[in-house]
Design a protein around this motif. Structure first.
Motif, PDB file in Angstrom:
ATOM      1  N   ALA A 449       0.822  -1.219   0.000  1.00 54.12           N
ATOM      2  CA  ALA A 449       0.000   0.000   0.000  1.00 54.12           C
ATOM      3  C   ALA A 449       0.848   1.257   0.000  1.00 54.12           C
ATOM      4  CB  ALA A 449      -0.943  -0.006   1.209  1.00 54.12           C
ATOM      5  N   ARG A 563       0.831   2.720   9.112  1.00 54.83           N
ATOM      6  CA  ARG A 563      -0.073   3.817   9.478  1.00 54.83           C
ATOM      7  C   ARG A 563       0.667   5.159   9.467  1.00 54.83           C
ATOM      8  NH1 ARG A 563      -4.938   2.151  11.283  1.00 54.83           N
ATOM      9  NH2 ARG A 563      -5.124  -0.057  11.880  1.00 54.83           N
ATOM     10  N   SER A 566       1.347   6.258   5.834  1.00 50.97           N
ATOM     11  CA  SER A 566       0.151   6.541   5.031  1.00 50.97           C
ATOM     12  C   SER A 566      -0.720   7.625   5.638  1.00 50.97           C
ATOM     13  CB  SER A 566      -0.672   5.264   4.864  1.00 50.97           C
ATOM     14  OG  SER A 566      -1.198   4.839   6.115  1.00 50.97           O
ATOM     15  N   GLY A 567      -0.255   8.239   6.706  1.00 52.97           N
ATOM     16  CA  GLY A 567      -1.071   9.254   7.354  1.00 52.97           C
ATOM     17  C   GLY A 567      -2.297   8.682   8.017  1.00 52.97           C
ATOM     18  N   GLY A 568      -2.255   7.411   8.389  1.00 47.04           N
ATOM     19  CA  GLY A 568      -3.367   6.769   9.065  1.00 47.04           C
ATOM     20  C   GLY A 568      -4.392   6.157   8.130  1.00 47.04           C
ATOM     21  N   ARG A 569      -4.196   6.266   6.826  1.00 45.81           N
ATOM     22  CA  ARG A 569      -5.192   5.738   5.884  1.00 45.81           C
ATOM     23  C   ARG A 569      -5.127   4.213   5.792  1.00 45.81           C
ATOM     24  NH1 ARG A 569      -2.761   9.877   3.244  1.00 45.81           N
ATOM     25  NH2 ARG A 569      -1.542   8.405   1.989  1.00 45.81           N
ATOM     26  N   ASP A 570      -3.962   3.657   5.852  1.00 43.99           N
ATOM     27  CA  ASP A 570      -3.789   2.215   5.735  1.00 43.99           C
ATOM     28  C   ASP A 570      -3.163   1.675   7.010  1.00 43.99           C
ATOM     29  OD1 ASP A 570      -4.621   1.950   2.909  1.00 43.99           O
ATOM     30  OD2 ASP A 570      -2.817   3.168   2.547  1.00 43.99           O
TER      31      ASP A 570
END
Length: 578
Positions: A449, A563, A566-570
């Protein structure tokens, strides 16, 4: 009750303490008489830069400490311009020289040598540090204290009671005073291994101050001080073994308690002989039962939580594991305790992480006097990396290939100690190897990701390089530029790190679970990089945490990194990788 004194390292400690009692007991009376208590404390503390230099360059610590003490004493003499160091108005010059010594030591420790646990143990004392050389130094200090008291005692006594009259009688030479200051420095250095530089006052001043409350005559004062110092040192030594506390701190507490009892007795008007007897009786203690055996199981001592978890995975219910370090503790800074030596003496197998992470294990086994099988896991791993100083990176378990190899090495060591269950140990190791391989494949999938160009991080210290290399992550810097948290980050290091983070547009900075995240917060404020969840770098977590096992800690690290990048997105949920 007396079983601690059957251990060889405790016996050496007892000899050391008794010799120091003679040296410090005699010198302590002159310190109290001449009002040199602050100077005595200062000269012990001022050995810090000498300890740092000795640790950094690899020569004997007492030599570095003695050189620092000599420089401090010379500095005090210059600052006072030949005046009496005991006069109260001359305390500030002594304090200034002391501050200069401490500041120099801090600069050396943080920016030059990166000193760690070795210096810490010398600051606070360690039973395991005492060797024949330390005993010899204590014997020399005792001989010098006795000779000095016999040869110069009358001059020190005259100057202590009435300096003006002493000068009128022709005692004008400064050499006796210089000899006394030098003797204080020698005894303070001799006490380093037993009580540490910061607590030398516990031997040099407190016993003499205690007995001064109980007698007015010089000879009884000196004899009673030597006896009291010996009793306090012996009991403090015994108590430190029983409680696993540093000997210096324990002896200091015992000495402080005796002083408080003597002071209370004097205030209440108790007769002096009865007061001294009461103080001695108050130092008594009770023994504790020795731990029982583990039946027909193999007794294994494991140095770190990571190693202990691997031993449990391979050994299962057939091994009794004694884990020396607690979870979330730092193996780089660990100071072995007396109970560790006792555990090693009863072990069938000792398993260490190796590559310098837990170098203190060798000392523990040597001091135990036993001959257990020793499994050095770091020596047999297939993947090796060098740290920033071209030294082996000791955090090998973050690469799954190394974790699998370590499980195999543990199975071999357990099989040698317990041949009847060797097949079971090998089967458990193979099962664990399969679990590690499946987890590695799952982490690879999770990281898809994150584009490879964005897999750029900064860590607390250089402990995640094995993980990063395996999963295609680039570690562009560390807050502490070392493979050990025993080092310290300088202002220059942090400034260079800030520049790298801005230049590479690093998304996240990750502190260590067992470290201090304040520096990571400071870097984040300066650069805008996000502070990610703390990672399990040197250790795994306590029972009940998501990192209580090596597999769990690895899953936590993978999820936290994904996390953060991905800035917390994944994320990389634990269920997906365990």
């Amino acid at each position: 009750m007396f079983e601690p004194f059957t251990l060889p390292f405790v016996q050496r400690g007892l000899v050391e303490v008794l010799l120091l009692a003679l040296a410090a007991g005699l010198v302590g009376t002159w310190i109290v008489l001449r009002g040199l208590a602050f100077h005595a404390h200062a000269v012990g503390t001022a050995t810090f830069p000498g300890l740092v230099v000795a640790d950094g360059l690899g020569f004997a610590a007492p030599l570095g400490a003695l050189a620092a003490a000599a420089l401090f004493t010379a500095g005090v003499a210059v600052a006072l311009h030949g005046r009496d160091a005991a006069e109260e108005e001359h305390g500030p010059p002594i304090a200034l020289v002391l501050v200069a010594c401490l500041a120099g030591g801090i600069v050396l420790a943080s920016d030059v040598f990166g000193s760690g646990a070795n210096v810490n143990t010398l600051l606070f004392g360690s039973l395991l540090l005492i060797d024949d050389g330390d005993v010899a130094i204590a014997a020399v200090a005792a001989a010098l204290a006795l000779a000095g008291s016999l040869l110069l005692g009358r001059r020190w006594l005259a100057a202590g009671f009435d300096r003006v009259s002493a000068r009128a009688l022709g005692l004008r030479s400064r050499w006796p005073d210089a000899a006394l200051l030098a003797l204080v420095a020698v005894v303070a250095v001799a006490a380093l291994s037993a009580v540490g530089a910061l607590l030398a006052t516990a031997l040099l001043v407190v016993p003499a101050a205690t007995t001064r409350l109980l007698t007015d005559r010089m000879l009884p004062w000196q004899v009673s001080t030597v006896v009291l110092a010996a009793v306090e040192g012996t009991f403090g030594l015994w108590l430190s073994v029983k409680t696993d506390a540093p000997p210096g701190a324990t002896i200091a507490v015992v000495a402080g308690a005796a002083f408080a009892l003597a002071l209370a007795a004097r205030a209440l008007g108790v007769r002096r002989g009865a007061a001294l007897a009461a103080a001695a009786l108050a130092l008594g203690g009770c023994g504790s039962a020795a731990p029982g055996g583990s039946g027909d199981r193999v007794d294994v001592v494991a140095s770190t939580p990571v190693v202990a978890d691997l031993v449990r995975e391979v050994g299962g219910a057939d091994v009794a594991v004694t884990q020396l370090l607690e979870p979330n503790s730092d193996p780089h800074e660990y100071e072995p305790r007396p109970s560790d030596v006792a555990d090693a003496a009863n072990a069938d197998v000792v398993v260490q992480s190796g590559l310098g992470l837990d170098h203190w294990v060798d000392q523990v086994v040597e001091q135990s006097g036993a001959d257990p099988r020793i499994a050095d896991l770091g020596a047999g791993v297939p993947v090796h990396l060098d740290g920033p100083d071209a030294e082996p990176d000791p955090h090998w378990w973050h690469d799954p290939r190394n974790a699998a190899a370590a499980a195999g090495a543990i199975a071999s060591a357990l099989g040698d100690a317990d041949p009847d269950r060797a097949v079971a140990y090998r089967r458990n190791a193979d099962r664990f190897t399969d679990e590690v391989a499946r987890q590695a494949e799952a982490i690879d999938r999770c990281l898809q990701a994150i584009p490879r160009t964005r897999r750029v991080i900064v860590t607390d210290h250089d402990a995640l390089d094995y993980f990063a290399r395996r999963y295609g992550i680039e570690v562009v810097g560390a807050i502490i530029p070392s493979t050990t948290t025993g080092a310290q980050a300088s202002a220059g290091d942090l400034a260079r790190l800030d520049a790298v983070i801005r230049e590479r547009d690093v998304p996240a900075v990750f502190p260590a679970e067992a470290g201090n995240r304040r520096l990571a917060d400071a870097v984040s404020r300066d650069t805008g990089a996000v502070v990610g969840e703390p990672l399990y770098a040197d250790t795994i977590g306590p029972a009940g945490s998501d990192g209580e096992t090596l597999l769990g800690a690895t899953a936590h690290n993978a999820d936290a990194i994904v996390r953060g990048l991905s800035g917390g997105r994944d994320g990389c949920p634990k269920a997906a990788v365990t």
